[in-house]
Structure formats: C-alpha cells, structure tokens
Design a protein around this motif. Structure first.
Motif, PDB file in Angstrom:
ATOM      1  N   GLN A  53       0.826  -1.210   0.000  1.00  0.00           N
ATOM      2  CA  GLN A  53       0.000   0.000   0.000  1.00  0.00           C
ATOM      3  C   GLN A  53       0.858   1.256   0.000  1.00  0.00           C
ATOM      4  OE1 GLN A  53      -3.222   0.169  -0.556  1.00  0.00           O
ATOM      5  NE2 GLN A  53      -3.237  -2.052  -0.688  1.00  0.00           N
ATOM      6  N   GLU A  54       1.935   1.245   0.779  1.00  0.00           N
ATOM      7  CA  GLU A  54       2.840   2.398   0.814  1.00  0.00           C
ATOM      8  C   GLU A  54       3.519   2.593  -0.539  1.00  0.00           C
ATOM      9  OE1 GLU A  54       4.548   5.790   2.083  1.00  0.00           O
ATOM     10  OE2 GLU A  54       2.993   4.651   3.098  1.00  0.00           O
ATOM     11  N   ALA A  55       3.891   1.493  -1.185  1.00  0.00           N
ATOM     12  CA  ALA A  55       4.498   1.593  -2.521  1.00  0.00           C
ATOM     13  C   ALA A  55       3.510   2.189  -3.522  1.00  0.00           C
ATOM     14  CB  ALA A  55       4.972   0.218  -2.989  1.00  0.00           C
ATOM     15  N   LYS A  56       2.239   1.796  -3.429  1.00  0.00           N
ATOM     16  CA  LYS A  56       1.213   2.355  -4.319  1.00  0.00           C
ATOM     17  C   LYS A  56       1.059   3.856  -4.074  1.00  0.00           C
ATOM     18  CE  LYS A  56      -1.631  -1.787  -4.828  1.00  0.00           C
ATOM     19  NZ  LYS A  56      -2.943  -2.400  -4.551  1.00  0.00           N
ATOM     20  N   LYS A  57       1.059   4.253  -2.804  1.00  0.00           N
ATOM     21  CA  LYS A  57       0.940   5.682  -2.482  1.00  0.00           C
ATOM     22  C   LYS A  57       2.135   6.459  -3.030  1.00  0.00           C
ATOM     23  CE  LYS A  57      -1.609   5.164   1.854  1.00  0.00           C
ATOM     24  NZ  LYS A  57      -1.524   5.315   3.313  1.00  0.00           N
ATOM     25  N   MET A  58       3.333   5.912  -2.854  1.00  0.00           N
ATOM     26  CA  MET A  58       4.536   6.587  -3.351  1.00  0.00           C
ATOM     27  C   MET A  58       4.496   6.708  -4.872  1.00  0.00           C
ATOM     28  SD  MET A  58       7.553   5.078  -0.864  1.00  0.00           S
ATOM     29  CE  MET A  58       8.754   5.332  -2.121  1.00  0.00           C
ATOM     30  N   ARG A  90       3.720  10.009  -9.726  1.00  0.00           N
ATOM     31  CA  ARG A  90       2.968  10.307 -10.950  1.00  0.00           C
ATOM     32  C   ARG A  90       2.350  11.698 -10.878  1.00  0.00           C
ATOM     33  NH1 ARG A  90       1.011   5.029 -10.402  1.00  0.00           N
ATOM     34  NH2 ARG A  90      -0.981   5.840  -9.672  1.00  0.00           N
ATOM     35  N   LEU A  91       1.821  12.050  -9.699  1.00  0.00           N
ATOM     36  CA  LEU A  91       1.227  13.367  -9.529  1.00  0.00           C
ATOM     37  C   LEU A  91       2.282  14.459  -9.681  1.00  0.00           C
ATOM     38  CD1 LEU A  91      -1.183  15.160  -8.840  1.00  0.00           C
ATOM     39  CD2 LEU A  91      -0.639  14.814  -6.419  1.00  0.00           C
ATOM     40  N   GLU A  92       3.443  14.266  -9.077  1.00  0.00           N
ATOM     41  CA  GLU A  92       4.517  15.260  -9.197  1.00  0.00           C
ATOM     42  C   GLU A  92       4.972  15.411 -10.643  1.00  0.00           C
ATOM     43  OE1 GLU A  92       5.684  17.481  -7.028  1.00  0.00           O
ATOM     44  OE2 GLU A  92       4.080  16.728  -5.749  1.00  0.00           O
ATOM     45  N   ARG A  93       5.090  14.283 -11.364  1.00  0.00           N
ATOM     46  CA  ARG A  93       5.470  14.357 -12.779  1.00  0.00           C
ATOM     47  C   ARG A  93       4.410  15.079 -13.589  1.00  0.00           C
ATOM     48  NH1 ARG A  93       7.037   8.357 -14.003  1.00  0.00           N
ATOM     49  NH2 ARG A  93       6.481   8.113 -11.863  1.00  0.00           N
TER      50      ARG A  93
END
Length: 143
Positions: free
Chosen positions: A53-58, A63-66
């Motif tokens: 779950q943490e990997a998915k959030k990261m 993706r959002l930052e890009r």
C-alpha cells in the motif's frame, strides 16, 4: 564471455530462480517456511500488505509530481505568437466560425452580443496552443 560476466549472469539466474520459487509456492508452503523461521505468517502478511500500500501511495505521488511538472513546463512555454502569425490565426478562426473550411463552430455570446475582444483573443491563444501541440506531435489524430 569473461568469467566475471559469466558469474554475474549466474548470480542473476540464481536470483531469478529464488524469486520464481517464492512466487510458485503455495500459501501453506510459505506459512510453513515462515514458521520454521519463527515468524507469524499473519503478521508477515499484514506487513507485506502495508508495504504494498505504501508503494502504491509513493507511485501515485510520483505520478502526480510528474504530471504537475509537465503542466508547469507546458504553461512556462510562451504562447504569444508573432503579429503575422496572429493575423493568420485570426483568419483561420474567422473561417472556422463562418464554416468556410467545411468546419462548423458555434461560439457562446454573452447577453446576446458578439464575442468581446478579450474573448476573441483568448480563443486565438487557445488556437495557437492547439497548433503548437499539433506541431509537437504531428501523428496526433486530427478531427
């Protein structure tokens, strides 16, 4: 092939084989292995789920930052056009509005009046941006 390269390939093959054996193992086999190591399978499963779950959030944050950076890069490009280009855009815009290119276009008018000069300038800016995007990606589908 050098012996060093061959050793690296052998280590990679060994790592792949270990990964495959873990992925091919049944739940009971994994529980048994964990029990032999003195670990609680339920607790390990919960920890692995939390890591996933943490990997998915990261990944989502990255993706959002890009995407934010891509938008910022897009907006940082100058959208103003040279005067001669502006005249060509205005001509194209007028043809589009009149249906002269076989394209029909309806523009919303405020309070039953024609477009304001600001509205028209905004539309020309939008048209310039569209043409710039088409120039960047010439294989993009055109309508």
């Amino acid at each position: 092939m050098s012996s060093k390269r061959k050793s690296v390939d052998e280590l990679r093959d060994l790592s792949d084989a270990i990964d495959e054996s873990i992925l091919a193992a049944s739940d009971d086999e994994i529980d048994e292995e964990l029990a032999l190591l003195g670990l609680d399978p339920t607790k390990v499963a919960a920890e692995m789920e939390a890591l996933a779950q943490e990997a998915k959030k990261m990944a989502g944050r990255l993706r959002l930052e890009r995407a934010k950076q891509a938008v910022a890069d897009f907006h940082s490009k100058p959208t103003t056009t040279r005067f001669s280009d502006r005249a060509a855009l205005r001509s194209k815009f007028d043809r589009m509005r009149s249906g002269g290119d076989g394209q029909s276009m309806t523009m919303a008018a405020r309070k039953g009046k024609h477009l304001s000069s600001d509205d028209e300038d905004g539309a020309l800016d939008d048209l310039a941006q569209l043409e710039a995007l088409e120039a960047e990606d010439p294989e993009a589908p055109k309508e």
